[in-house]
Design a protein around this motif. Structure first.
Motif, PDB file in Angstrom:
ATOM      1  N   ASP A  16     183.777 -59.688 -16.021  1.00 17.22           N
ATOM      2  CA  ASP A  16     184.297 -61.232 -16.561  1.00 17.22           C
ATOM      3  C   ASP A  16     184.715 -61.947 -15.509  1.00 17.22           C
ATOM      4  OD1 ASP A  16     185.073 -63.320 -18.470  1.00 17.22           O
ATOM      5  OD2 ASP A  16     186.946 -62.127 -18.768  1.00 17.22           O
ATOM      6  N   GLY A  17     184.389 -63.111 -15.549  1.00 18.46           N
ATOM      7  CA  GLY A  17     184.725 -64.337 -14.353  1.00 18.46           C
ATOM      8  C   GLY A  17     184.326 -63.838 -12.925  1.00 18.46           C
ATOM      9  N   GLY A  20     183.700 -70.135 -13.828  1.00 19.55           N
ATOM     10  CA  GLY A  20     182.305 -70.552 -13.597  1.00 19.55           C
ATOM     11  C   GLY A  20     181.556 -69.751 -13.190  1.00 19.55           C
ATOM     12  N   VAL A  21     181.630 -68.364 -13.303  1.00 14.58           N
ATOM     13  CA  VAL A  21     180.582 -67.277 -13.079  1.00 14.58           C
ATOM     14  C   VAL A  21     180.216 -66.589 -14.586  1.00 14.58           C
ATOM     15  CG1 VAL A  21     180.082 -65.323 -11.894  1.00 14.58           C
ATOM     16  CG2 VAL A  21     181.133 -67.267 -10.588  1.00 14.58           C
ATOM     17  N   THR A  22     179.077 -66.551 -14.621  1.00 15.29           N
ATOM     18  CA  THR A  22     178.663 -65.844 -15.810  1.00 15.29           C
ATOM     19  C   THR A  22     177.786 -64.513 -15.197  1.00 15.29           C
ATOM     20  OG1 THR A  22     176.591 -67.374 -16.066  1.00 15.29           O
ATOM     21  CG2 THR A  22     178.521 -67.660 -17.208  1.00 15.29           C
ATOM     22  N   TRP A  23     177.792 -63.799 -15.978  1.00 14.98           N
ATOM     23  CA  TRP A  23     176.921 -62.388 -15.544  1.00 14.98           C
ATOM     24  C   TRP A  23     175.695 -62.068 -16.672  1.00 14.98           C
ATOM     25  CZ3 TRP A  23     178.256 -59.713 -11.290  1.00 14.98           C
ATOM     26  CH2 TRP A  23     179.498 -60.146 -10.448  1.00 14.98           C
ATOM     27  N   ARG A  24     174.737 -61.512 -16.196  1.00 10.41           N
ATOM     28  CA  ARG A  24     173.752 -61.159 -17.137  1.00 10.41           C
ATOM     29  C   ARG A  24     172.901 -59.853 -16.484  1.00 10.41           C
ATOM     30  NH1 ARG A  24     168.430 -63.260 -15.980  1.00 10.41           N
ATOM     31  NH2 ARG A  24     168.381 -64.636 -14.671  1.00 10.41           N
ATOM     32  N   ALA A  72     175.005 -62.091 -11.036  1.00 14.99           N
ATOM     33  CA  ALA A  72     175.889 -63.169 -11.489  1.00 14.99           C
ATOM     34  C   ALA A  72     175.561 -64.375 -11.130  1.00 14.99           C
ATOM     35  CB  ALA A  72     176.859 -63.052 -10.298  1.00 14.99           C
ATOM     36  N   MET A  73     175.530 -65.381 -11.988  1.00 16.85           N
ATOM     37  CA  MET A  73     175.103 -66.985 -11.981  1.00 16.85           C
ATOM     38  C   MET A  73     176.425 -67.920 -11.894  1.00 16.85           C
ATOM     39  SD  MET A  73     171.804 -66.429 -12.554  1.00 16.85           S
ATOM     40  CE  MET A  73     171.449 -67.738 -13.066  1.00 16.85           C
ATOM     41  N   ARG A  74     176.183 -68.801 -10.946  1.00 17.75           N
ATOM     42  CA  ARG A  74     177.434 -69.835 -10.692  1.00 17.75           C
ATOM     43  C   ARG A  74     176.655 -71.176 -10.772  1.00 17.75           C
ATOM     44  NH1 ARG A  74     180.257 -72.207  -6.075  1.00 17.75           N
ATOM     45  NH2 ARG A  74     182.303 -72.499  -6.817  1.00 17.75           N
ATOM     46  N   ASP A  75     177.023 -72.087 -11.486  1.00 16.43           N
ATOM     47  CA  ASP A  75     176.346 -73.477 -11.822  1.00 16.43           C
ATOM     48  C   ASP A  75     174.943 -73.181 -12.038  1.00 16.43           C
ATOM     49  OD1 ASP A  75     178.758 -74.566 -11.580  1.00 16.43           O
ATOM     50  OD2 ASP A  75     178.487 -74.830  -9.258  1.00 16.43           O
ATOM     51  N   ARG A 109     184.698 -57.846  -8.250  1.00 16.00           N
ATOM     52  CA  ARG A 109     184.338 -57.432  -9.827  1.00 16.00           C
ATOM     53  C   ARG A 109     182.919 -56.639  -9.823  1.00 16.00           C
ATOM     54  NH1 ARG A 109     187.419 -62.179  -9.844  1.00 16.00           N
ATOM     55  NH2 ARG A 109     188.322 -62.624 -11.686  1.00 16.00           N
TER      56      ARG A 109
END
Length: 319
Positions: A16-17, A20-24, A72-75, A109
């Protein structure tokens, strides 16, 4: 209800976090994005040593489940990735973070998730976990140390530049032959025997042998076996074709029947492979060796012209 993989091992929730960062998860459609991250990291840390896409395809396959992958994805852009890859001798934790997003806590993380997922698939005293990184990756080494990992083993990436090589003879009772498909199983048996005393080596069954060694990257014509009169494998050099590198061959396996070590079998086969690779338009030959090899393999390679080009360190987490 806790999510599980196909082998019933628990799946740990993605990180988590930070903000601005998401995970898949990583799937076949996102391997190109992972490849782009890996290539950028290699350009920063180890210029001249690109990461092939097929290498990442193998990691996805070896992970065995999307639940053992993280992206991890950012923007909207991929910035980090990680795998948890169970094996017979250890659980590997490949991964990386783009240099542009260092310092945001993404790597911390990601590593914490990998460790938790590795423990979920059985990592422990009997099945250690390890992270392999170039020795020049100082930032990553510091991250690993902070998480409790310690350097355990050093591997040397060796390179032989173009140039003539003097042939070395096999013992009189052996003959050299290319790696034909009929030797797939005899070579698997010979490899398991030759590597029995190597660090964290474990016997490979036919399925693992095919998955790890008999893919499209294998150059049977540039591989060599030393065969007895009854066609038993006494020694071998197995060669791969590196992806995206047109002038190199990669020697993936070198081994000799333990009862016949010291007879010059590996040296003879290596000189043949170097010459055959040059004739095939691949005059540069590379390989990796355990710096503490029980067979003193580094001395063998130096004697036929291989030079140190890069070091990689295996970091392990004590139980």
């Amino acid at each position: 209800m806790q999510e599980t993989d196909g082998d019933a091992s628990p799946v740990v929730a993605l990180p988590d976090g930070p903000a601005g960062v998401t995970w898949r998860r990583i799937d076949a459609g996102s391997v190109d994005a992972v490849h782009a991250i890996a290539r950028r990291i290699a350009e920063d840390e180890t210029p001249g040593f690109p990461v092939g896409r097929s290498e990442l395809d193998r990691s996805v396959q070896a992970a065995g489940s999307p639940g053992r992958t993280a992206l991890a994805m950012r923007d909207g852009e991929p910035v980090a990735f990680g795998f948890v890859v169970p094996g017979a001798a250890a659980v590997r934790l490949p991964g990386g973070v783009l240099p542009a997003v260092h310092g945001l806590g993404i790597g911390r993380r990601l590593l914490a998730w990998q460790v938790a997922q590795a423990r979920a698939v059985g990592a422990g005293p009997a099945l250690p976990m390890g992270v392999r990184q170039p020795s020049v990756a100082v930032r990553t080494a510091a991250l690993l140390a902070h998480a409790g990992f310690r350097p355990e083993r050093t591997f040397l990436h060796l390179r032989r530049s173009p140039g003539a090589i003097r042939p070395a003879p096999l013992p009189a009772d052996l003959r050299s032959a290319p790696f034909e498909t009929r030797f797939d199983e005899p070579l698997r048996v010979a490899k398991n025997l030759a590597f029995a005393d190597h660090w964290r080596s474990s016997p490979e069954d036919p399925e693992a042998w095919a998955q790890h060694h008999l893919g499209s990257w294998l150059r049977r014509d540039l591989s060599r076996l030393a065969l007895t009169a009854d066609e038993r494998v006494a020694g071998f050099v197995v060669t791969w074709e590196p992806e995206d590198v047109t002038d190199e061959s990669y020697v993936a396996l070198v081994g000799t029947d333990p009862e016949r070590r010291g007879e010059g079998i590996a040296r003879a086969l290596l000189t043949e492979v170097v010459a055959a690779s040059a004739a095939a338009g691949r005059p540069v030959v590379t390989l990796e060796v355990d710096a503490d090899s029980p067979t003193g393999a580094d001395r063998l390679y130096a004697s036929v012209g291989f030079e140190r080009a890069l070091e990689a360190v295996i970091h392990g987490l004590p139980s």
